[in-house]
Scaffold this motif. Structure first.
Motif, PDB file in Angstrom:
ATOM      1  N   GLU A 152       0.766  -1.126  -0.083  1.00  0.00           N
ATOM      2  CA  GLU A 152      -0.085   0.005  -0.116  1.00  0.00           C
ATOM      3  C   GLU A 152       0.951   1.220  -0.102  1.00  0.00           C
ATOM      4  O   GLU A 152       0.673   2.256  -0.795  1.00  0.00           O
ATOM      5  CB  GLU A 152      -0.878   0.079   1.291  1.00  0.00           C
ATOM      6  CG  GLU A 152      -2.084  -0.994   1.009  1.00  0.00           C
ATOM      7  CD  GLU A 152      -3.073  -1.278   2.417  1.00  0.00           C
ATOM      8  OE1 GLU A 152      -2.686  -0.482   3.220  1.00  0.00           O
ATOM      9  OE2 GLU A 152      -3.843  -1.885   2.246  1.00  0.00           O
ATOM     10  N   ARG A 153       2.037   1.263   0.574  1.00  0.00           N
ATOM     11  CA  ARG A 153       2.903   2.411   0.756  1.00  0.00           C
ATOM     12  C   ARG A 153       3.560   2.618  -0.702  1.00  0.00           C
ATOM     13  O   ARG A 153       3.666   3.690  -1.042  1.00  0.00           O
ATOM     14  CB  ARG A 153       4.019   2.052   1.777  1.00  0.00           C
ATOM     15  CG  ARG A 153       5.020   3.424   1.886  1.00  0.00           C
ATOM     16  CD  ARG A 153       6.406   2.782   2.626  1.00  0.00           C
ATOM     17  NE  ARG A 153       6.940   1.885   1.851  1.00  0.00           N
ATOM     18  CZ  ARG A 153       7.522   0.740   2.227  1.00  0.00           C
ATOM     19  NH1 ARG A 153       7.796   0.516   3.521  1.00  0.00           N
ATOM     20  NH2 ARG A 153       8.161  -0.057   1.467  1.00  0.00           N
ATOM     21  N   ASP A 154       3.762   1.548  -1.356  1.00  0.00           N
ATOM     22  CA  ASP A 154       4.353   1.573  -2.652  1.00  0.00           C
ATOM     23  C   ASP A 154       3.543   2.218  -3.838  1.00  0.00           C
ATOM     24  O   ASP A 154       3.626   3.187  -4.467  1.00  0.00           O
ATOM     25  CB  ASP A 154       4.864   0.329  -3.109  1.00  0.00           C
ATOM     26  CG  ASP A 154       6.323  -0.118  -2.190  1.00  0.00           C
ATOM     27  OD1 ASP A 154       6.678   0.637  -1.511  1.00  0.00           O
ATOM     28  OD2 ASP A 154       6.567  -1.233  -2.261  1.00  0.00           O
ATOM     29  N   ILE A 155       2.218   1.939  -3.637  1.00  0.00           N
ATOM     30  CA  ILE A 155       1.136   2.480  -4.203  1.00  0.00           C
ATOM     31  C   ILE A 155       0.848   3.935  -3.942  1.00  0.00           C
ATOM     32  O   ILE A 155       0.624   4.645  -5.131  1.00  0.00           O
ATOM     33  CB  ILE A 155      -0.062   1.652  -4.101  1.00  0.00           C
ATOM     34  CG1 ILE A 155      -0.008   0.053  -4.534  1.00  0.00           C
ATOM     35  CG2 ILE A 155      -1.631   2.277  -4.703  1.00  0.00           C
ATOM     36  CD1 ILE A 155      -1.150  -0.887  -4.202  1.00  0.00           C
ATOM     37  N   LEU A 156       0.819   4.162  -2.949  1.00  0.00           N
ATOM     38  CA  LEU A 156       0.746   5.691  -2.523  1.00  0.00           C
ATOM     39  C   LEU A 156       1.745   6.272  -2.908  1.00  0.00           C
ATOM     40  O   LEU A 156       1.758   7.480  -3.197  1.00  0.00           O
ATOM     41  CB  LEU A 156       0.191   5.723  -1.043  1.00  0.00           C
ATOM     42  CG  LEU A 156      -0.882   5.022  -0.331  1.00  0.00           C
ATOM     43  CD1 LEU A 156      -1.111   5.184   1.064  1.00  0.00           C
ATOM     44  CD2 LEU A 156      -2.198   5.989  -1.171  1.00  0.00           C
TER      45      LEU A 156
END
Length: 162
Positions: free
Chosen positions: A97-101
């Protein structure tokens, strides 16, 4: 509302947390990513179809565990290992999720990039507009008094004659 066109990379990154997290639902993952639940479900089903995974074998439901005392001395170790596995899965989900954000600003900036900036309409200064706008300033209800009307009309005639 217009349909959004998500990149294949974004779709794959959205499917990954759902597949890797035990007990995850379409609703929770979709809410985290800001996409529609049905859209995420469609992406997951397409990904499974592409990989050749059947729906029944794809993601077994996670049963709720109750702490039951056991005679097996290795049971607490297995419980700790299971908890560690859950936490590792949660950590993977958060990292994804961090990478997506982190990628989201670049993705959405690409949507609004245009070659020419939009023109900005500016009103000319008051003295270049003529009498536009002065009518409201000196009137009640948008109408000039008869005296003010005659005074301006007389002033305009003098200006035109000169």
């Amino acid at each position: 509302m217009a349909m959004k066109d998500y990149s294949d990379e974004f779709r794959a990154d959205a499917v990954a947390p759902y597949e890797s997290t035990p007990g995850a639902t379409y609703k929770t993952i979709a809410a985290d990513l800001g996409v529609n639940r049905a859209t995420l479900r469609e992406w997951v089903l397409r990904d499974r179809e592409r990989c050749g995974i059947t729906a029944a074998a794809a993601k077994p439901a996670v049963p709720r565990r109750k702490a039951v005392p056991s005679a097996d001395p290795d049971e607490p170790i297995r419980q700790v290992e299971a908890r560690v596995a859950e936490l590792e899965a949660s950590e993977r989900k958060l990292a994804t999720e961090r990478d997506i954000l982190r990628k989201a600003p670049k993705y959405f900036a690409g949507e609004t990039n245009c070659e020419e900036p939009l023109p900005v309409r500016r009103r000319p200064p008051g003295h270049l507009r003529g009498d536009v706008g002065t009518r409201r300033r000196h009137s009640v209800g948008g109408h000039l008094s008869p005296n003010e009307y005659e005074r301006r009309r007389h002033k305009a005639k003098i200006t035109l004659a000169a």
